[in-house]
Design a protein around this motif. Structure first.
Motif, PDB file in Angstrom:
ATOM      1  N   PHE A   1       6.063  80.080  88.876  1.00  0.00           N
ATOM      2  CA  PHE A   1       4.733  79.907  88.027  1.00  0.00           C
ATOM      3  C   PHE A   1       5.096  78.225  87.197  1.00  0.00           C
ATOM      4  N   THR A   2       6.143  77.560  87.573  1.00  0.00           N
ATOM      5  CA  THR A   2       6.405  76.223  86.847  1.00  0.00           C
ATOM      6  C   THR A   2       5.563  75.367  87.549  1.00  0.00           C
ATOM      7  N   PRO A   3       5.117  74.220  86.821  1.00  0.00           N
ATOM      8  CA  PRO A   3       4.221  73.218  87.417  1.00  0.00           C
ATOM      9  C   PRO A   3       4.879  72.750  88.835  1.00  0.00           C
ATOM     10  N   HIS A   4       6.417  72.325  88.808  1.00  0.00           N
ATOM     11  CA  HIS A   4       6.685  71.897  90.220  1.00  0.00           C
ATOM     12  C   HIS A   4       6.463  72.857  91.372  1.00  0.00           C
ATOM     13  N   TYR A   5       6.832  74.089  91.179  1.00  0.00           N
ATOM     14  CA  TYR A   5       6.749  75.266  92.141  1.00  0.00           C
ATOM     15  C   TYR A   5       5.233  75.341  92.730  1.00  0.00           C
ATOM     16  N   ASP A   6       4.452  75.380  91.578  1.00  0.00           N
ATOM     17  CA  ASP A   6       2.843  75.568  91.566  1.00  0.00           C
ATOM     18  C   ASP A   6       2.241  74.502  92.249  1.00  0.00           C
ATOM     19  N   ARG A   7       2.666  73.220  92.211  1.00  0.00           N
ATOM     20  CA  ARG A   7       2.178  72.072  92.686  1.00  0.00           C
ATOM     21  C   ARG A   7       2.583  72.155  94.178  1.00  0.00           C
ATOM     22  N   HIS A   8       4.008  72.588  94.302  1.00  0.00           N
ATOM     23  CA  HIS A   8       4.476  72.519  96.059  1.00  0.00           C
ATOM     24  C   HIS A   8       3.694  73.751  96.715  1.00  0.00           C
ATOM     25  N   ALA A   9       3.501  74.881  96.164  1.00  0.00           N
ATOM     26  CA  ALA A   9       2.923  75.839  96.884  1.00  0.00           C
ATOM     27  C   ALA A   9       1.718  75.533  97.145  1.00  0.00           C
ATOM     28  N   ARG A  10       0.823  74.961  96.251  1.00  0.00           N
ATOM     29  CA  ARG A  10      -0.615  74.425  96.509  1.00  0.00           C
ATOM     30  C   ARG A  10      -0.579  73.699  97.266  1.00  0.00           C
ATOM     31  N   ARG A  11       0.223  72.454  97.571  1.00  0.00           N
ATOM     32  CA  ARG A  11       0.225  71.524  98.453  1.00  0.00           C
ATOM     33  C   ARG A  11       0.473  72.121 100.063  1.00  0.00           C
ATOM     34  N   LEU A  12       1.704  72.753 100.144  1.00  0.00           N
ATOM     35  CA  LEU A  12       1.631  73.617 101.343  1.00  0.00           C
ATOM     36  C   LEU A  12       0.357  74.499 101.538  1.00  0.00           C
ATOM     37  N   THR A  13      -0.318  74.896 100.968  1.00  0.00           N
ATOM     38  CA  THR A  13      -1.373  75.810 101.121  1.00  0.00           C
ATOM     39  C   THR A  13      -2.727  75.006 101.818  1.00  0.00           C
ATOM     40  N   GLY A  14      -2.815  73.696 100.921  1.00  0.00           N
ATOM     41  CA  GLY A  14      -3.813  73.011 101.391  1.00  0.00           C
ATOM     42  C   GLY A  14      -3.544  71.962 102.530  1.00  0.00           C
ATOM     43  N   GLU A  15      -2.506  71.698 102.890  1.00  0.00           N
ATOM     44  CA  GLU A  15      -2.029  70.680 103.835  1.00  0.00           C
ATOM     45  C   GLU A  15      -1.735  71.721 105.315  1.00  0.00           C
ATOM     46  N   SER A  16      -1.456  72.757 105.242  1.00  0.00           N
ATOM     47  CA  SER A  16      -1.101  73.642 106.378  1.00  0.00           C
ATOM     48  C   SER A  16      -2.070  74.548 106.770  1.00  0.00           C
ATOM     49  N   THR A  17      -3.096  74.798 105.543  1.00  0.00           N
ATOM     50  CA  THR A  17      -4.124  75.623 105.587  1.00  0.00           C
ATOM     51  C   THR A  17      -3.720  77.120 105.869  1.00  0.00           C
ATOM     52  N   SER A  18      -2.559  77.374 105.015  1.00  0.00           N
ATOM     53  CA  SER A  18      -1.963  78.836 105.154  1.00  0.00           C
ATOM     54  C   SER A  18      -2.245  79.513 103.880  1.00  0.00           C
ATOM     55  N   ILE A  19      -2.112  80.780 103.862  1.00  0.00           N
ATOM     56  CA  ILE A  19      -1.819  81.391 102.704  1.00  0.00           C
ATOM     57  C   ILE A  19      -0.633  81.509 101.989  1.00  0.00           C
ATOM     58  N   VAL A  20      -0.152  80.989 100.996  1.00  0.00           N
ATOM     59  CA  VAL A  20       1.178  81.023 100.552  1.00  0.00           C
ATOM     60  C   VAL A  20       1.507  82.295  99.339  1.00  0.00           C
ATOM     61  N   VAL A  21       2.390  82.902  99.622  1.00  0.00           N
ATOM     62  CA  VAL A  21       2.797  83.893  98.500  1.00  0.00           C
ATOM     63  C   VAL A  21       4.049  83.590  97.972  1.00  0.00           C
ATOM     64  N   SER A  22       4.031  83.020  96.647  1.00  0.00           N
ATOM     65  CA  SER A  22       5.208  82.579  96.046  1.00  0.00           C
ATOM     66  C   SER A  22       5.803  83.595  95.064  1.00  0.00           C
ATOM     67  N   VAL A  23       7.055  84.015  95.318  1.00  0.00           N
ATOM     68  CA  VAL A  23       7.869  85.243  94.679  1.00  0.00           C
ATOM     69  C   VAL A  23       8.169  84.946  93.509  1.00  0.00           C
ATOM     70  N   GLU A  24       7.681  85.772  92.510  1.00  0.00           N
ATOM     71  CA  GLU A  24       8.687  85.592  90.832  1.00  0.00           C
ATOM     72  C   GLU A  24       9.543  86.789  91.143  1.00  0.00           C
TER      73      GLU A  24
END
Length: 301
Positions: free
Chosen positions: A89-112
């Motif tokens: 949930f940090t800005p860096h990892y939220d941004r990275h997962a969001r970017r992977l989602t948008g550019e790969s058009t994949s669902i991303v499940v980021s684990v806490e």
């Protein structure tokens, strides 16, 4: 307080352990931001608790839907932080997962996942495995999370992570290969600057956080050839950075995997002159852009 209580028993890269049992971590606590929807890219996100005991949560990112029934590849992602810091949930990892989602058009499940040493290793491994199993439970289309029921393509599942998270991504692939995961096809794993032992200071920290360790050759820290031979995916993509202290252990993992007898394909990408996890700190850097594009191509291959 007895002055001797302030004596430092262990001083590691990311934390200090005092005689009285206190632990001080650098960059602690992590800054966390809430999930949000991006009106520009159409990527949506939300947090879901999958377990109360132990407490495990995920942040799920959903790409813009071309139609209500569209199915996307799915990525389970583990953040880095030396097994002891950071958050999905940090800005860096939220941004990275969001970017992977948008550019790969994949669902991303980021684990806490739970962090060490408060929750000793193997808690982080067990949590990430619990998340992957929770994801797989939706393959019958009657799971607890509608986004996965309605939009995940369970024949195209990937695991990925950086640093400690890269180590965990390997462990997930190994568990799939040895235990199995009904309903899911694990296509690939991508490991960004992964931790695989071989650096004494970091290895001692890992062993402190994992009281059940079996020494410097613990297979979770330094996977042996026989473990690599049975990882349960078809493709692996690895990244190492030229100025990263984990570069050589990462390359050693790549070489062991190639000679293990594993039947899949592995590729390694080396970014000369770059630091550990540089892509998180400056995502506009041309090497960071290229790194994400390489992952996107790997997912969509």
């Amino acid at each position: 307080m007895d002055l001797t209580d302030s004596e430092i028993l262990h001083e590691f890269r990311f934390l200090k352990v005092f005689k009285d049992g206190r632990v001080e971590k650098i960059s602690w606590p992590p800054v966390k931001i809430p999930p949000s929807d991006d009106p520009i890219t159409g990527v949506r996100s939300k947090d879901v608790r999958i377990s109360n005991e132990p407490e495990i949560s995920v942040r799920i990112f959903l790409p813009k839907l071309p139609d209500p029934t569209h199915k996307f590849s799915l990525i389970v992602y583990m953040h880095g932080g030396g097994f002891s810091m950071m958050s999905a949930f940090t800005p860096h990892y939220d941004r990275h997962a969001r970017r992977l989602t948008g550019e790969s058009t994949s669902i991303v499940v980021s684990v806490e996942y739970r962090l060490a040493p408060e929750h000793p290793i193997p808690a982080c491994y067990d949590d990430s495995w619990a998340v992957l199993r929770w994801v797989a439970a939706h393959s019958t289309r009657d799971g607890a999370e509608p986004w996965l029921n309605d939009h995940a393509d369970f024949s195209r599942v990937f695991v990925g992570g950086d640093s400690a998270g890269g180590n965990m991504a390997h462990t997930l692939a190994y568990r799939v290969g040895t235990i199995g995961l009904p309903g899911v096809k694990l296509v690939g794993a991508f490991l960004i600057h992964p931790y695989f032992g071989g650096v004494e200071a970091d290895d001692k920290m890992w062993m402190y956080m994992c009281p059940t360790n079996s020494g410097f050759d613990d297979p979770r820290m330094k996977p042996p050839v026989e473990d690599l031979a049975v990882i349960g995916c078809e493709r692996v993509l690895m990244f190492v950075a030229g100025n990263d202290h984990l570069r050589e252990p990462g390359r050693a993992y790549y070489e062991r995997l190639k000679r293990s007898g594993w039947k899949g394909s592995v590729e390694i990408v080396e970014n000369e002159g770059q630091e550990h996890c540089f892509h998180l700190h400056d995502p506009t850097n041309e090497n960071a852009v290229a790194l994400v594009k390489k992952i996107v191509d790997f997912i969509n291959q």
